[in-house]
Write a protein that holds these residues in place. Sequence first.
Motif, PDB file in Angstrom:
ATOM      1  N   GLY A 107      -1.326  -7.030 -10.875  1.00 52.96           N
ATOM      2  CA  GLY A 107      -1.064  -5.596 -10.803  1.00 52.96           C
ATOM      3  C   GLY A 107       0.395  -5.259 -11.043  1.00 52.96           C
ATOM      4  O   GLY A 107       1.278  -6.117 -10.957  1.00 52.96           O
ATOM      5  N   GLN A 108       0.692  -4.000 -11.355  1.00 52.71           N
ATOM      6  CA  GLN A 108       2.065  -3.552 -11.583  1.00 52.71           C
ATOM      7  C   GLN A 108       2.815  -3.360 -10.273  1.00 52.71           C
ATOM      8  O   GLN A 108       4.001  -3.620 -10.183  1.00 52.71           O
ATOM      9  CB  GLN A 108       2.079  -2.239 -12.374  1.00 52.71           C
ATOM     10  CG  GLN A 108       3.454  -1.636 -12.588  1.00 52.71           C
ATOM     11  CD  GLN A 108       4.374  -2.517 -13.415  1.00 52.71           C
ATOM     12  OE1 GLN A 108       3.969  -3.098 -14.407  1.00 52.71           O
ATOM     13  NE2 GLN A 108       5.630  -2.617 -12.996  1.00 52.71           N
ATOM     14  N   TRP A 109       2.125  -2.875  -9.213  1.00 54.63           N
ATOM     15  CA  TRP A 109       2.760  -2.608  -7.930  1.00 54.63           C
ATOM     16  C   TRP A 109       2.124  -3.438  -6.842  1.00 54.63           C
ATOM     17  O   TRP A 109       0.925  -3.730  -6.881  1.00 54.63           O
ATOM     18  CB  TRP A 109       2.651  -1.127  -7.571  1.00 54.63           C
ATOM     19  CG  TRP A 109       3.424  -0.270  -8.503  1.00 54.63           C
ATOM     20  CD1 TRP A 109       4.778  -0.091  -8.547  1.00 54.63           C
ATOM     21  CD2 TRP A 109       2.903   0.517  -9.563  1.00 54.63           C
ATOM     22  NE1 TRP A 109       5.119   0.753  -9.558  1.00 54.63           N
ATOM     23  CE2 TRP A 109       3.985   1.151 -10.209  1.00 54.63           C
ATOM     24  CE3 TRP A 109       1.622   0.763 -10.046  1.00 54.63           C
ATOM     25  CZ2 TRP A 109       3.832   1.999 -11.282  1.00 54.63           C
ATOM     26  CZ3 TRP A 109       1.466   1.600 -11.119  1.00 54.63           C
ATOM     27  CH2 TRP A 109       2.565   2.207 -11.728  1.00 54.63           C
ATOM     28  N   PHE A 110       2.934  -3.795  -5.852  1.00 57.76           N
ATOM     29  CA  PHE A 110       2.458  -4.561  -4.700  1.00 57.76           C
ATOM     30  C   PHE A 110       3.107  -3.981  -3.456  1.00 57.76           C
ATOM     31  O   PHE A 110       4.309  -3.717  -3.436  1.00 57.76           O
ATOM     32  CB  PHE A 110       2.837  -6.045  -4.854  1.00 57.76           C
ATOM     33  CG  PHE A 110       2.469  -6.876  -3.666  1.00 57.76           C
ATOM     34  CD1 PHE A 110       1.153  -7.238  -3.442  1.00 57.76           C
ATOM     35  CD2 PHE A 110       3.437  -7.287  -2.765  1.00 57.76           C
ATOM     36  CE1 PHE A 110       0.804  -8.002  -2.342  1.00 57.76           C
ATOM     37  CE2 PHE A 110       3.100  -8.048  -1.670  1.00 57.76           C
ATOM     38  CZ  PHE A 110       1.788  -8.409  -1.449  1.00 57.76           C
TER      39      PHE A 110
ATOM     40  N   ARG B  23       6.207   7.352  -4.239  1.00 55.69           N
ATOM     41  CA  ARG B  23       5.227   8.427  -4.063  1.00 55.69           C
ATOM     42  C   ARG B  23       4.172   8.408  -5.162  1.00 55.69           C
ATOM     43  O   ARG B  23       3.045   8.821  -4.945  1.00 55.69           O
ATOM     44  CB  ARG B  23       5.932   9.777  -4.039  1.00 55.69           C
ATOM     45  CG  ARG B  23       6.810   9.930  -2.820  1.00 55.69           C
ATOM     46  CD  ARG B  23       7.414  11.315  -2.739  1.00 55.69           C
ATOM     47  NE  ARG B  23       8.366  11.340  -1.649  1.00 55.69           N
ATOM     48  CZ  ARG B  23       9.598  11.790  -1.762  1.00 55.69           C
ATOM     49  NH1 ARG B  23      10.013  12.303  -2.885  1.00 55.69           N
ATOM     50  NH2 ARG B  23      10.400  11.768  -0.728  1.00 55.69           N
ATOM     51  N   HIS B  24       4.531   7.934  -6.349  1.00 54.58           N
ATOM     52  CA  HIS B  24       3.596   7.899  -7.464  1.00 54.58           C
ATOM     53  C   HIS B  24       2.436   6.928  -7.234  1.00 54.58           C
ATOM     54  O   HIS B  24       1.425   7.008  -7.913  1.00 54.58           O
ATOM     55  CB  HIS B  24       4.324   7.567  -8.766  1.00 54.58           C
ATOM     56  CG  HIS B  24       5.030   6.252  -8.750  1.00 54.58           C
ATOM     57  ND1 HIS B  24       6.211   6.062  -8.067  1.00 54.58           N
ATOM     58  CD2 HIS B  24       4.721   5.064  -9.306  1.00 54.58           C
ATOM     59  CE1 HIS B  24       6.604   4.807  -8.221  1.00 54.58           C
ATOM     60  NE2 HIS B  24       5.716   4.176  -8.969  1.00 54.58           N
ATOM     61  N   ILE B  25       2.578   6.030  -6.245  1.00 58.86           N
ATOM     62  CA  ILE B  25       1.472   5.134  -5.909  1.00 58.86           C
ATOM     63  C   ILE B  25       0.937   5.415  -4.506  1.00 58.86           C
ATOM     64  O   ILE B  25       0.204   4.627  -3.946  1.00 58.86           O
ATOM     65  CB  ILE B  25       1.866   3.645  -6.059  1.00 58.86           C
ATOM     66  CG1 ILE B  25       3.079   3.298  -5.195  1.00 58.86           C
ATOM     67  CG2 ILE B  25       2.127   3.308  -7.512  1.00 58.86           C
ATOM     68  CD1 ILE B  25       3.406   1.817  -5.164  1.00 58.86           C
ATOM     69  N   GLY B  26       1.345   6.555  -3.953  1.00 63.33           N
ATOM     70  CA  GLY B  26       0.809   6.985  -2.669  1.00 63.33           C
ATOM     71  C   GLY B  26       1.369   6.267  -1.459  1.00 63.33           C
ATOM     72  O   GLY B  26       0.695   6.154  -0.436  1.00 63.33           O
ATOM     73  N   GLN B  27       2.596   5.787  -1.529  1.00 62.42           N
ATOM     74  CA  GLN B  27       3.217   5.065  -0.418  1.00 62.42           C
ATOM     75  C   GLN B  27       4.427   5.835   0.113  1.00 62.42           C
ATOM     76  O   GLN B  27       4.968   6.701  -0.558  1.00 62.42           O
ATOM     77  CB  GLN B  27       3.662   3.663  -0.870  1.00 62.42           C
ATOM     78  CG  GLN B  27       2.539   2.786  -1.361  1.00 62.42           C
ATOM     79  CD  GLN B  27       1.553   2.444  -0.250  1.00 62.42           C
ATOM     80  OE1 GLN B  27       1.905   2.314   0.911  1.00 62.42           O
ATOM     81  NE2 GLN B  27       0.290   2.331  -0.623  1.00 62.42           N
TER      82      GLN B  27
END
Length: 95
Positions: free
Chosen positions: A50-53, A80-84
């Motif tokens: 995945g791109q984000w972890f 914020r773009h990944i909801g964190q």
Amino acid sequence: MKKLAIFAALAATLPLAATAQQVSQQSTVIISTQGDAQGRAGSPPAGYSGQWFTTPDGCSYSRTQAPGYPVQWMLVLNPRHIGQANAHSRCKIML
């Protein structure tokens, strides 16, 4: 005559001051390529593509990889773009 000498001395130092200001505005980024994040606590599992972890303590990282170098995970300060939530002070800068 004394004023002329003072102006000449000031004029000689102006280029040096401008150069010092330009150097101080430059930033240096140092990235360590030693070691591999795989297998350490809080790191993505082997084979993760995945791109984000996001680690269990809420720190979010983005995958980066230059050609010929191992994968590195860089901290995302405002994910914020990944909801964190925003990164906190205990997050490591890199995994």
